[in-house]
Scaffold this active site. Structure first.
Site, PDB file in Angstrom:
ATOM      1  CB  ALA A 193     -10.009  50.614 -29.795  1.00 48.50           C
TER       2      ALA A 193
ATOM      3  NE  ARG B 231      -7.194  46.961 -21.457  1.00 45.61           N
ATOM      4  CZ  ARG B 231      -8.397  46.448 -21.692  1.00 45.61           C
ATOM      5  NH1 ARG B 231      -8.594  45.655 -22.749  1.00 45.61           N
ATOM      6  NH2 ARG B 231      -9.419  46.721 -20.919  1.00 45.61           N
TER       7      ARG B 231
ATOM      8  CG  ASP C 115     -16.313  37.148 -29.309  1.00 51.17           C
ATOM      9  OD1 ASP C 115     -15.246  37.298 -29.955  1.00 51.17           O
ATOM     10  OD2 ASP C 115     -16.680  36.041 -28.870  1.00 51.17           O
ATOM     11  CB  VAL C 116     -13.503  40.638 -33.245  1.00 45.58           C
ATOM     12  CG1 VAL C 116     -13.461  42.073 -32.749  1.00 45.58           C
ATOM     13  CG2 VAL C 116     -12.373  39.807 -32.647  1.00 45.58           C
TER      14      VAL C 116
ATOM     15  CB  SER D  18       3.177  40.497 -34.694  1.00 43.89           C
ATOM     16  OG  SER D  18       4.235  40.297 -33.781  1.00 43.89           O
TER      17      SER D  18
ATOM     18  CE1 TYR E 228      -0.262  38.008 -31.201  1.00 45.43           C
ATOM     19  CE2 TYR E 228       2.072  38.006 -31.786  1.00 45.43           C
ATOM     20  CZ  TYR E 228       0.915  38.694 -31.493  1.00 45.43           C
ATOM     21  OH  TYR E 228       0.918  40.063 -31.496  1.00 45.43           O
TER      22      TYR E 228
ATOM     23  CB  ALA F 205      -2.820  34.223 -35.811  1.00 42.38           C
ATOM     24  CE  LYS F 206      -0.998  39.783 -34.356  1.00 44.34           C
ATOM     25  NZ  LYS F 206      -2.114  40.741 -34.570  1.00 44.34           N
TER      26      LYS F 206
END
Length: 256
Positions: free
Chosen positions: A17, A19, A66-67, A145, A157, A160-161
């Site tokens: 969060a 940016r 770090d998530v 996404s 990506y 993952a999405k």
């Protein structure tokens, strides 16, 4: 003296969060009256967003985490609960790109993307769901996404999405009886630092890159973080309690 409005204020956690989309969502939820924990890898980078929320009369807290770090996530969530209140809204937005064609993609690039998007969403959700089930109210909003439908150069990506969507639907099944909903937002082209970085990597001026993408978007413009924030505001609302397990493509036209 504590007022009734302060007692009933809900607390949201928004990851990634500092940016872009995450910042837009954090500010919108604060406008909606929620206390907001602004999480990102660098706590100092969250300060501008927190200051903006505070200046507008809201309550916010910057938290560096770090998530993908299990212990770090648990500590961060406990800090949010202690300093802002028990979190009952979670927006899993943190994400990174490590784009490459499959034959060039390294194992580390694959693992890094999976760690942030999937492991991160899992760890945050697991850490927060207890507060939600105890309250009998929860809103989980995961960022997917349009790349979940497949995208050249994004095997990691896209996977993952797509995984985020399956994760979201399973959460809806498991947590619904506790008053917790889970939904996903799948943005299309959004004008952020991340998309600008993609243009830079391709060696294309951002205006040219944007024009190339926008020509195929029915509403004839690129998306903005505020467009995603508006969708998140709906999913986080009291009135969205009968909407769960859904994937909303916010892409300026029909997708999926």
């Amino acid at each position: 003296m504590t007022t009734s409005s302060e007692i009933t204020t809900r607390t949201a956690i928004v990851t990634g969060a500092a940016r872009g989309i995450g910042a837009g969502v954090a500010k919108r939820l604060a406008e909606d009256g929620l206390a907001v924990a602004v999480l990102d890898l660098d706590e100092a980078a969250c300060k501008a967003v927190v200051d903006e929320i505070d200046a507008a009369g809201g309550r916010a807290l910057a938290v560096g985490v770090d998530v993908a770090d299990e212990e770090g996530v648990q500590t961060a969530v406990e800090r949010v609960a202690a300093e802002l209140g028990d979190p009952t809204v979670l927006v899993n937005n943190a994400g990174i790109l490590r784009d490459n064609l499959l034959f060039k993609m390294s194992v580390s690039d694959w693992d890094a993307v999976m760690a942030v998007h999937l492991r991160g969403s899992f760890l945050l959700t697991r850490a927060v769901q207890g507060y939600m089930t105890k309250a009998g109210f929860g809103r989980i909003i995961n960022l997917s996404s349009t790349s979940a439908l497949g995208n050249r150069g994004q095997a990691n990506y896209a996977a993952a999405k797509a995984g985020i969507q399956g994760f979201t639907k399973t959460l809806a099944f498991e947590l619904g009886k506790f008053g917790v909903t889970a939904n996903a937002i799948a943005p299309g082209f959004i004008e952020t630092e991340m998309t600008k970085a993609t243009a830079d990597r391709l060696g294309v001026p951002f205006d040219e890159f944007k024009a190339f993408v926008v020509k195929d978007i029915p509403v004839a413009r690129g998306g903005l973080p505020a467009d995603i924030a508006h969708a998140a505001s709906f999913f986080a609302s009291e009135g969205a309690g009968f909407v769960s397990g859904q994937v909303l493509y916010v892409a300026g036209g029909p997708k999926a």
